[in-house]
Scaffold this motif. Structure first.
Motif, mmCIF file in Angstrom:
data_model
loop_
_atom_site.group_PDB
_atom_site.id
_atom_site.type_symbol
_atom_site.label_atom_id
_atom_site.label_comp_id
_atom_site.label_asym_id
_atom_site.label_seq_id
_atom_site.Cartn_x
_atom_site.Cartn_y
_atom_site.Cartn_z
ATOM 1 N N LEU A 37 26.441 23.699 61.171
ATOM 2 C CA LEU A 37 26.188 22.462 60.434
ATOM 3 C C LEU A 37 27.512 21.895 59.922
ATOM 4 O O LEU A 37 28.309 22.621 59.328
ATOM 5 C CB LEU A 37 25.251 22.727 59.251
ATOM 6 N N PRO A 38 27.735 20.611 60.114
ATOM 7 C CA PRO A 38 29.016 20.041 59.685
ATOM 8 C C PRO A 38 29.179 19.995 58.165
ATOM 9 O O PRO A 38 30.287 20.089 57.665
ATOM 10 C CB PRO A 38 29.011 18.636 60.282
ATOM 11 N N GLN A 39 28.080 19.864 57.440
ATOM 12 C CA GLN A 39 28.141 19.801 55.983
ATOM 13 C C GLN A 39 27.374 20.967 55.372
ATOM 14 O O GLN A 39 26.338 20.794 54.747
ATOM 15 C CB GLN A 39 27.544 18.467 55.484
ATOM 16 N N ALA A 40 27.882 22.174 55.532
ATOM 17 C CA ALA A 40 27.213 23.358 54.983
ATOM 18 C C ALA A 40 27.448 23.421 53.476
ATOM 19 O O ALA A 40 28.570 23.333 53.008
ATOM 20 C CB ALA A 40 27.745 24.613 55.642
ATOM 21 N N THR A 41 26.349 23.550 52.750
ATOM 22 C CA THR A 41 26.413 23.636 51.295
ATOM 23 C C THR A 41 25.583 24.832 50.839
ATOM 24 O O THR A 41 25.079 25.600 51.653
ATOM 25 C CB THR A 41 25.860 22.344 50.652
ATOM 26 N N ASP A 42 25.443 24.945 49.534
ATOM 27 C CA ASP A 42 24.601 26.022 49.003
ATOM 28 C C ASP A 42 23.123 25.785 49.319
ATOM 29 O O ASP A 42 22.338 26.721 49.320
ATOM 30 C CB ASP A 42 24.795 26.157 47.503
ATOM 31 N N LYS A 43 22.740 24.541 49.591
ATOM 32 C CA LYS A 43 21.347 24.256 49.947
ATOM 33 C C LYS A 43 21.015 24.740 51.355
ATOM 34 O O LYS A 43 19.860 25.014 51.654
ATOM 35 C CB LYS A 43 21.070 22.763 49.844
ATOM 36 N N THR A 44 22.012 24.850 52.230
ATOM 37 C CA THR A 44 21.767 25.332 53.590
ATOM 38 C C THR A 44 21.928 26.842 53.709
ATOM 39 O O THR A 44 21.669 27.408 54.763
ATOM 40 C CB THR A 44 22.715 24.644 54.586
ATOM 41 N N ARG A 45 22.353 27.489 52.645
ATOM 42 C CA ARG A 45 22.570 28.939 52.659
ATOM 43 C C ARG A 45 21.316 29.749 52.991
ATOM 44 O O ARG A 45 21.413 30.777 53.656
ATOM 45 C CB ARG A 45 23.154 29.378 51.324
ATOM 46 N N PRO A 46 20.099 29.353 52.589
ATOM 47 C CA PRO A 46 18.909 30.136 52.943
ATOM 48 C C PRO A 46 18.639 30.242 54.443
ATOM 49 O O PRO A 46 17.889 31.117 54.875
ATOM 50 C CB PRO A 46 17.767 29.412 52.230
ATOM 51 N N LEU A 47 19.224 29.389 55.255
ATOM 52 C CA LEU A 47 19.086 29.533 56.706
ATOM 53 C C LEU A 47 19.622 30.881 57.183
ATOM 54 O O LEU A 47 19.124 31.445 58.145
ATOM 55 C CB LEU A 47 19.825 28.409 57.428
ATOM 56 N N ASN A 48 20.630 31.390 56.484
ATOM 57 C CA ASN A 48 21.196 32.685 56.859
ATOM 58 C C ASN A 48 20.202 33.821 56.664
ATOM 59 O O ASN A 48 20.210 34.784 57.424
ATOM 60 C CB ASN A 48 22.466 32.960 56.051
ATOM 61 N N LEU A 49 19.358 33.706 55.664
ATOM 62 C CA LEU A 49 18.341 34.733 55.442
ATOM 63 C C LEU A 49 17.338 34.736 56.589
ATOM 64 O O LEU A 49 16.975 35.802 57.098
ATOM 65 C CB LEU A 49 17.623 34.491 54.111
ATOM 66 N N ILE A 50 16.935 33.554 57.012
ATOM 67 C CA ILE A 50 15.974 33.468 58.117
ATOM 68 C C ILE A 50 16.577 34.035 59.393
ATOM 69 O O ILE A 50 15.978 34.886 60.059
ATOM 70 C CB ILE A 50 15.531 32.008 58.314
ATOM 71 N N PHE A 51 17.770 33.575 59.752
ATOM 72 C CA PHE A 51 18.415 34.069 60.963
ATOM 73 C C PHE A 51 18.764 35.552 60.849
ATOM 74 O O PHE A 51 18.670 36.293 61.819
ATOM 75 C CB PHE A 51 19.672 33.266 61.281
ATOM 76 N N GLY A 52 19.165 35.986 59.662
ATOM 77 C CA GLY A 52 19.498 37.392 59.462
ATOM 78 C C GLY A 52 18.308 38.309 59.663
ATOM 79 O O GLY A 52 18.409 39.354 60.302
ATOM 80 N N LEU A 53 17.171 37.902 59.117
ATOM 81 C CA LEU A 53 15.963 38.707 59.293
ATOM 82 C C LEU A 53 15.507 38.718 60.750
ATOM 83 O O LEU A 53 15.053 39.750 61.252
ATOM 84 C CB LEU A 53 14.847 38.190 58.393
ATOM 85 N N LEU A 54 15.652 37.578 61.428
ATOM 86 C CA LEU A 54 15.280 37.529 62.842
ATOM 87 C C LEU A 54 16.184 38.415 63.702
ATOM 88 O O LEU A 54 15.709 39.175 64.547
ATOM 89 C CB LEU A 54 15.336 36.092 63.351
ATOM 90 N N VAL A 55 17.481 38.344 63.485
ATOM 91 C CA VAL A 55 18.425 39.135 64.281
ATOM 92 C C VAL A 55 18.277 40.626 63.971
ATOM 93 O O VAL A 55 18.232 41.455 64.875
ATOM 94 C CB VAL A 55 19.875 38.658 64.034
ATOM 95 N N ALA A 56 18.200 40.974 62.687
ATOM 96 C CA ALA A 56 18.050 42.382 62.320
ATOM 97 C C ALA A 56 16.703 42.934 62.790
ATOM 98 O O ALA A 56 16.626 44.067 63.259
ATOM 99 C CB ALA A 56 18.188 42.555 60.806
ATOM 100 N N GLY A 57 15.668 42.143 62.669
ATOM 101 C CA GLY A 57 14.352 42.588 63.124
ATOM 102 C C GLY A 57 14.298 42.795 64.619
ATOM 103 O O GLY A 57 13.737 43.776 65.109
ATOM 104 N N TYR A 58 14.898 41.862 65.369
ATOM 105 C CA TYR A 58 14.907 42.020 66.823
ATOM 106 C C TYR A 58 15.753 43.222 67.240
ATOM 107 O O TYR A 58 15.369 43.978 68.133
ATOM 108 C CB TYR A 58 15.437 40.754 67.497
ATOM 109 N N GLY A 59 16.883 43.424 66.578
ATOM 110 C CA GLY A 59 17.718 44.586 66.883
ATOM 111 C C GLY A 59 17.012 45.896 66.576
ATOM 112 O O GLY A 59 17.072 46.844 67.360
ATOM 113 N N ALA A 60 16.336 45.957 65.440
ATOM 114 C CA ALA A 60 15.609 47.172 65.070
ATOM 115 C C ALA A 60 14.423 47.408 65.999
ATOM 116 O O ALA A 60 14.166 48.541 66.406
ATOM 117 C CB ALA A 60 15.131 47.069 63.623
ATOM 118 N N TRP A 61 13.722 46.342 66.353
ATOM 119 C CA TRP A 61 12.578 46.461 67.265
ATOM 120 C C TRP A 61 13.032 46.934 68.635
ATOM 121 O O TRP A 61 12.391 47.799 69.260
ATOM 122 C CB TRP A 61 11.861 45.121 67.345
ATOM 123 N N SER A 62 14.131 46.398 69.129
ATOM 124 C CA SER A 62 14.662 46.811 70.424
ATOM 125 C C SER A 62 15.162 48.250 70.392
ATOM 126 O O SER A 62 14.992 48.998 71.349
ATOM 127 C CB SER A 62 15.800 45.891 70.851
#
Length: 67
Positions: A37-62
């Motif tokens: 995102l070109p204008q990353a702020t503290d309001k866009t920070r929760p996207l990291n939680l979503i992507f983090g849970l998806l990546v960690a969950g897929y890695g653990a599941w695999s």
């Protein structure tokens, strides 16, 4: 080799999820919202939680599915 990749995915997902709560240079470097995102702020920070849970969950599941 694939186990190492899945473990790396779990660790990366945890770092992404931690980036929502912790402002450290390590977590700031791995923020997904700041990369895409070109204008990353503290309001866009929760996207990291979503992507983090998806990546960690897929890695653990695999990793669990290989056993």
């Amino acid at each position: 080799m694939s186990n190492l990749l899945h473990i790396g995915a779990v660790v990366y997902g945890i770092v992404l999820a931690a980036g929502v709560f912790v402002t450290h240079p390590v977590t700031e470097a791995f923020r997904v919202d700041a990369m895409f995102l070109p204008q990353a702020t503290d309001k866009t920070r929760p996207l990291n939680l979503i992507f983090g849970l998806l990546v960690a969950g897929y890695g653990a599941w695999s990793l669990w599915g290989q056993g």
